[in-house]
Design an enzyme around this catalytic site. Structure first.
Site, PDB file in Angstrom:
ATOM      1  N   GLU A 163      -2.899   8.886  -5.542  1.00 46.84           N
ATOM      2  CA  GLU A 163      -2.052   9.423  -6.613  1.00 46.84           C
ATOM      3  C   GLU A 163      -2.396  10.870  -6.989  1.00 46.84           C
ATOM      4  O   GLU A 163      -2.712  11.180  -8.135  1.00 46.84           O
ATOM      5  CB  GLU A 163      -2.124   8.507  -7.838  1.00 46.84           C
ATOM      6  CG  GLU A 163      -1.688   7.082  -7.529  1.00 46.84           C
ATOM      7  CD  GLU A 163      -1.866   6.109  -8.689  1.00 46.84           C
ATOM      8  OE1 GLU A 163      -2.309   6.545  -9.770  1.00 46.84           O
ATOM      9  OE2 GLU A 163      -1.571   4.919  -8.505  1.00 46.84           O
ATOM     10  N   GLU A 278       1.240  -1.267  -1.906  1.00 43.34           N
ATOM     11  CA  GLU A 278       1.078  -1.949  -3.195  1.00 43.34           C
ATOM     12  C   GLU A 278       2.396  -2.523  -3.701  1.00 43.34           C
ATOM     13  O   GLU A 278       2.700  -2.486  -4.892  1.00 43.34           O
ATOM     14  CB  GLU A 278       0.491  -0.982  -4.245  1.00 43.34           C
ATOM     15  CG  GLU A 278      -0.815  -0.342  -3.829  1.00 43.34           C
ATOM     16  CD  GLU A 278      -1.431   0.548  -4.895  1.00 43.34           C
ATOM     17  OE1 GLU A 278      -1.091   0.390  -6.099  1.00 43.34           O
ATOM     18  OE2 GLU A 278      -2.271   1.409  -4.550  1.00 43.34           O
TER      19      GLU A 278
END
Length: 367
Positions: A163, A278
């Site tokens: 991220e 994910e």
């Protein structure tokens, strides 16, 4: 009188704006009856399926471990390898969780992914005392050397960078704030990747990101900023092998299929593989009835996976959890109607849902 199949398709078209024909691949997936013995068998699928594991049920609930064994070829820890778990103090490394997960994976013929070496979140308090670029480099490099070194040759794929792009980047060069960004700037990303490649030259090095797949200016800007970072790393011959698309899909937001496919095409043009790391569907803004909600969630995942596979076959598809019984989603996206969230491929009783049928569709025969 309308059949359940027609009612469901009509509801999807009306409530969700989905143009789904009854004989289309998606319409068939969502409405065909499942046999009583219908259970996913993923061992021979062309794309390996896996899931994130939570340590408490992993240790205490046999049905949870049985579901992982029955359905997964890969696992990844929800925690355990994050800094807050593994580095409670500057001097100590605690490997209890990842060691348990690794032993389980090896015992059951699975691969374990590493998550994560560099992230802005889940940082222990002591890292706030890192006061200089020299100190930051020493801590980051030493951490990667110790953690990757312990699992060298056993963990074959690592989310090295997690991220890196802000939710709404101010420019294409915007990087999410972190202790590493504050002390070293963007150079910390290449440093981490080069260190990881030195410690385990055979490992797949991945940069992982979310919220790049939707329609909307904010998501387009994030996609562009992510691409800028990837291009710069590749231009500098930084070791980077794959991009992880998290796929925490917002059930109410449309997938930018053209934009996502174009992103994947550019990734592939740079020689990078793609992983779905994910996957789940955040369902707090979807209608309450479980049948309709599950169908909407599955349809959203279908759009996402189809936009990817139109261009390239992902090397793996992992969901962020295996059962609705244990999911991060209600911590941040709890439903206001009192109903339980249903973001994952198996329900609380470990029965497969439509989302699992969609994953199987793409993983089993991804032509």
């Amino acid at each position: 009188m309308l059949s359940r199949r027609d009612t469901l398709l009509t509801s999807l078209k009306t409530a969700f704006g989905l143009a789904i024909g009854a004989s289309s691949p998606l319409g068939t997936l969502l409405t065909s009856p499942a046999a009583a013995s219908d259970r996913p068998r993923s061992a021979d699928w062309a794309i390996p399926f896996g899931a994130a594991i939570r340590d408490w049920p992993f240790q205490n609930e046999p049905a949870y471990r049985s579901a992982l064994i029955a359905h997964c070829r890969q696992i990844v820890g929800e925690g355990g390898l994050k800094w807050a778990d593994i580095r409670p103090t500057r001097e100590s490394f605690v490997f209890d969780q990842p060691d348990r997960h690794m032993a389980f994976a090896r015992q059951n013929g699975m691969e374990m992914r590493g998550h994560t070496l560099v992230w802005y979140g889940a940082m222990p308090e002591w890292t706030k005392t890192i006061g200089s670029s020299t100190e930051a480099e020493r801590e980051l490099v030493g951490h990667i050397e110790t953690v990757m070194g312990r699992y060298r040759g056993r963990i074959k794929s690592w989310d090295v960078i997690n991220e890196p792009i802000p939710d709404d980047p101010a420019s294409r060069s915007d990087i999410r704030p972190s202790i590493w960004q504050q002390r070293m700037g963007e150079a910390h990303i290449a440093l981490a990747l080069r260190t990881a490649a030195r410690i385990d030259p055979q490992a797949q090095l991945v940069m992982n990101e979310y919220d790049i797949e939707y329609v909307g200016d904010r998501f387009r800007r994030k996609r562009e900023a992510f691409l800028r970072l990837i291009r710069d790393l590749k231009l500098r011959n930084t070791p980077l092998h794959a991009i992880g698309l998290q796929g925490h899909l917002r059930g109410e937001v449309a997938i930018d299929r053209d934009g996502l496919s174009a992103f994947i095409a550019e990734i592939r043009s740079m020689g990078l593989d793609v992983l779905v790391t994910e996957l789940d569907v955040i369902d707090n803004k979807l209608p309450g009835p479980p049948d309709l909600r599950d169908a909407m969630a599955a349809a959203r995942a279908y759009d996402f996976l189809q936009a990817i596979q139109t261009v390239a076959r992902p090397k793996a598809i992992l969901t962020w959890g295996i059962t609705d019984k244990y999911t991060w989603v209600p911590l941040w996206f709890k439903r206001t109607d009192g109903l339980a969230n249903r973001p994952l491929p198996f329900d609380e009783a470990y029965q497969p849902k439509l989302l699992m049928r969609v994953i199987e569709h793409f993983a089993k025969d991804p032509r």
